[in-house]
Design a protein around this motif. Sequence first.
Motif, PDB file in Angstrom:
ATOM      1  N   UNK A   1      48.320   1.859 -74.371  1.00  0.00           N
ATOM      2  CA  UNK A   1      48.295   0.345 -74.226  1.00  0.00           C
ATOM      3  C   UNK A   1      48.086  -0.161 -75.445  1.00  0.00           C
ATOM      4  N   UNK A   2      48.396  -1.442 -75.396  1.00  0.00           N
ATOM      5  CA  UNK A   2      48.312  -2.381 -76.789  1.00  0.00           C
ATOM      6  C   UNK A   2      46.826  -2.973 -76.729  1.00  0.00           C
ATOM      7  N   UNK A   3      46.304  -3.041 -77.746  1.00  0.00           N
ATOM      8  CA  UNK A   3      44.780  -3.317 -77.837  1.00  0.00           C
ATOM      9  C   UNK A   3      44.679  -4.400 -78.951  1.00  0.00           C
ATOM     10  N   UNK A   4      44.034  -5.395 -78.915  1.00  0.00           N
ATOM     11  CA  UNK A   4      44.045  -6.546 -80.027  1.00  0.00           C
ATOM     12  C   UNK A   4      42.556  -6.709 -80.107  1.00  0.00           C
ATOM     13  N   UNK A   5      42.295  -6.661 -81.650  1.00  0.00           N
ATOM     14  CA  UNK A   5      40.734  -6.858 -81.837  1.00  0.00           C
ATOM     15  C   UNK A   5      40.501  -8.337 -82.533  1.00  0.00           C
ATOM     16  N   UNK A   6      39.674  -8.866 -81.805  1.00  0.00           N
ATOM     17  CA  UNK A   6      39.370 -10.308 -82.207  1.00  0.00           C
ATOM     18  C   UNK A   6      38.108 -10.289 -83.630  1.00  0.00           C
ATOM     19  N   UNK A   7      38.806 -10.055 -84.669  1.00  0.00           N
ATOM     20  CA  UNK A   7      38.008  -9.636 -85.936  1.00  0.00           C
ATOM     21  C   UNK A   7      37.334 -10.817 -86.808  1.00  0.00           C
ATOM     22  N   UNK A   8      36.103 -10.716 -86.987  1.00  0.00           N
ATOM     23  CA  UNK A   8      35.362 -11.588 -87.875  1.00  0.00           C
ATOM     24  C   UNK A   8      34.492 -10.696 -88.693  1.00  0.00           C
ATOM     25  N   UNK A   9      33.697 -11.177 -89.849  1.00  0.00           N
ATOM     26  CA  UNK A   9      32.892 -10.381 -90.825  1.00  0.00           C
ATOM     27  C   UNK A   9      31.400 -10.262 -89.814  1.00  0.00           C
TER      28      UNK A   9
ATOM     29  N   UNK B   1      46.458 -16.914 -77.023  1.00  0.00           N
ATOM     30  CA  UNK B   1      47.876 -17.235 -77.210  1.00  0.00           C
ATOM     31  C   UNK B   1      48.393 -16.208 -78.254  1.00  0.00           C
ATOM     32  N   UNK B   2      47.509 -15.817 -78.904  1.00  0.00           N
ATOM     33  CA  UNK B   2      48.010 -14.664 -80.048  1.00  0.00           C
ATOM     34  C   UNK B   2      47.895 -13.253 -79.137  1.00  0.00           C
ATOM     35  N   UNK B   3      47.173 -13.106 -78.227  1.00  0.00           N
ATOM     36  CA  UNK B   3      47.253 -11.845 -77.471  1.00  0.00           C
ATOM     37  C   UNK B   3      48.407 -12.078 -76.441  1.00  0.00           C
TER      38      UNK B   3
ATOM     39  N   UNK C   1      41.759  -6.816 -74.794  1.00  0.00           N
ATOM     40  CA  UNK C   1      41.116  -7.624 -76.070  1.00  0.00           C
ATOM     41  C   UNK C   1      39.609  -7.038 -76.396  1.00  0.00           C
ATOM     42  N   UNK C   2      39.436  -6.819 -77.530  1.00  0.00           N
ATOM     43  CA  UNK C   2      37.876  -6.020 -78.124  1.00  0.00           C
ATOM     44  C   UNK C   2      37.340  -7.250 -78.845  1.00  0.00           C
ATOM     45  N   UNK C   3      36.119  -7.710 -78.816  1.00  0.00           N
ATOM     46  CA  UNK C   3      35.575  -8.849 -79.481  1.00  0.00           C
ATOM     47  C   UNK C   3      34.042  -8.532 -79.525  1.00  0.00           C
ATOM     48  N   UNK C   4      33.450  -9.217 -80.058  1.00  0.00           N
ATOM     49  CA  UNK C   4      31.867  -9.060 -80.237  1.00  0.00           C
ATOM     50  C   UNK C   4      31.400 -10.498 -79.326  1.00  0.00           C
TER      51      UNK C   4
ATOM     52  N   UNK D   1      38.416  -7.459 -71.175  1.00  0.00           N
ATOM     53  CA  UNK D   1      37.974  -7.671 -72.462  1.00  0.00           C
ATOM     54  C   UNK D   1      36.997  -6.463 -72.730  1.00  0.00           C
ATOM     55  N   UNK D   2      36.855  -5.934 -73.814  1.00  0.00           N
ATOM     56  CA  UNK D   2      35.711  -4.985 -74.214  1.00  0.00           C
ATOM     57  C   UNK D   2      34.673  -5.655 -75.119  1.00  0.00           C
ATOM     58  N   UNK D   3      33.547  -5.789 -74.685  1.00  0.00           N
ATOM     59  CA  UNK D   3      32.561  -6.804 -75.553  1.00  0.00           C
ATOM     60  C   UNK D   3      31.329  -6.001 -75.920  1.00  0.00           C
ATOM     61  N   UNK D   4      31.039  -6.289 -77.053  1.00  0.00           N
ATOM     62  CA  UNK D   4      29.640  -5.734 -77.416  1.00  0.00           C
ATOM     63  C   UNK D   4      28.850  -6.576 -78.379  1.00  0.00           C
ATOM     64  N   UNK D   5      27.485  -6.313 -78.538  1.00  0.00           N
ATOM     65  CA  UNK D   5      26.583  -7.283 -79.377  1.00  0.00           C
ATOM     66  C   UNK D   5      26.147  -6.383 -80.419  1.00  0.00           C
TER      67      UNK D   5
END
Length: 355
Positions: free
Chosen positions: A235-243, A311-313, A321-324, A351-355
């Motif tokens: 599949x196609x995975x998008x990571x919502x990336x920040x620092x 929109x980008x996804x 979507x992978x995000x914190x 959404x794959x989400x982790x803290x």
Amino acid sequence: MLVHENLPGHHFLMIQRSSRATLTQVNPYAPASPLEKSGRIHLDRLLMTNLSPASSPVRFDQDQGSKRTAAPSFAGPNGGAAMTFANILNIVKEDVTETELDVAVMLARSEKGHLSLLLVEAAEPPPVGVNLEFVSAPWQAENQENRSRLLDRVQDLEATLTRKGISNDVECAYTEIVRIDNVVGEQAQLSDVAVIGNDILADPVIRDAVLDGLLFHAHVPVIVNPTAADKWEENTVLIAWTDAPAASAAVKASVPLLKRARSVRAVMVDSSGSEREVTAKLQSYLSHHGIDIVVDFVGRNGLTVAEALDAHADQMQSDLLVMGAYGHSRLRERIFGGVTRSMLERRKRPIFISA
């Protein structure tokens, strides 16, 4: 089945595993367990019950009758031996649909893992008199009726999963809403990943309590809205990336899925120059797992961050979507920050989400 009963001066926790049950008396005035200390402080100490370690049995594979061992690894398209989520915890409500069960089974098969189903229902708090001198007879009767119905549902779910040929176990947590986060957190401690579907997501109060228990008590990553997924491989995975640390935690936890993806991209919304520097570290980290990644930088252009991510996804035709997950307070109504909450409510894709 976890049944939380309120009786004068004490709490009882009945743990039901198929046809076996034990009744454990718990002193509500005993010192709090480490799990309770790590969670929020309840105003009513009576609503905080210690789960008895002695009542936690070894789980057995439903289809094998033997102690569960780790699932074997297998190679993914990104190269190398792919890790798997060997222990998957699916949180559901009583009205979970056959479609949602099928999605959970598909994920477990994809991961060659064991599926644990935790049925969560909120119990009405008991009406009590002065000094807890009595508990309403009608409430007791209703409570018993609910427990019996939920036990029947547990047995139905066990039979359904067994017919589908998947290694499984099914339990039920029937407790006050203010304790759901603690109970879920306790049950999830040895899970590799948790899954919640539309039945949980449709109830914001239970949704937030369940996510609080999973993300902030057990620190387990969560797949939200899995029914929107057609597949978990190629599949196609998008990571919502920040620092932020939460984004790093999400990336590390999602490696088993990333390794089997056909394409992995990361996106930074309204990023500064210094923030863009951390993308090199992300690319280096994933390269050591044999994962190639492309990083995109997009502006908001009048949109919210959540809208820009969606929109980008959409543009990238992302399947996942992978995000914190970002929290601002331990109060239940303020667990999640604006972007996290918006994405949970929009949920156009898993959404794959982790803290």
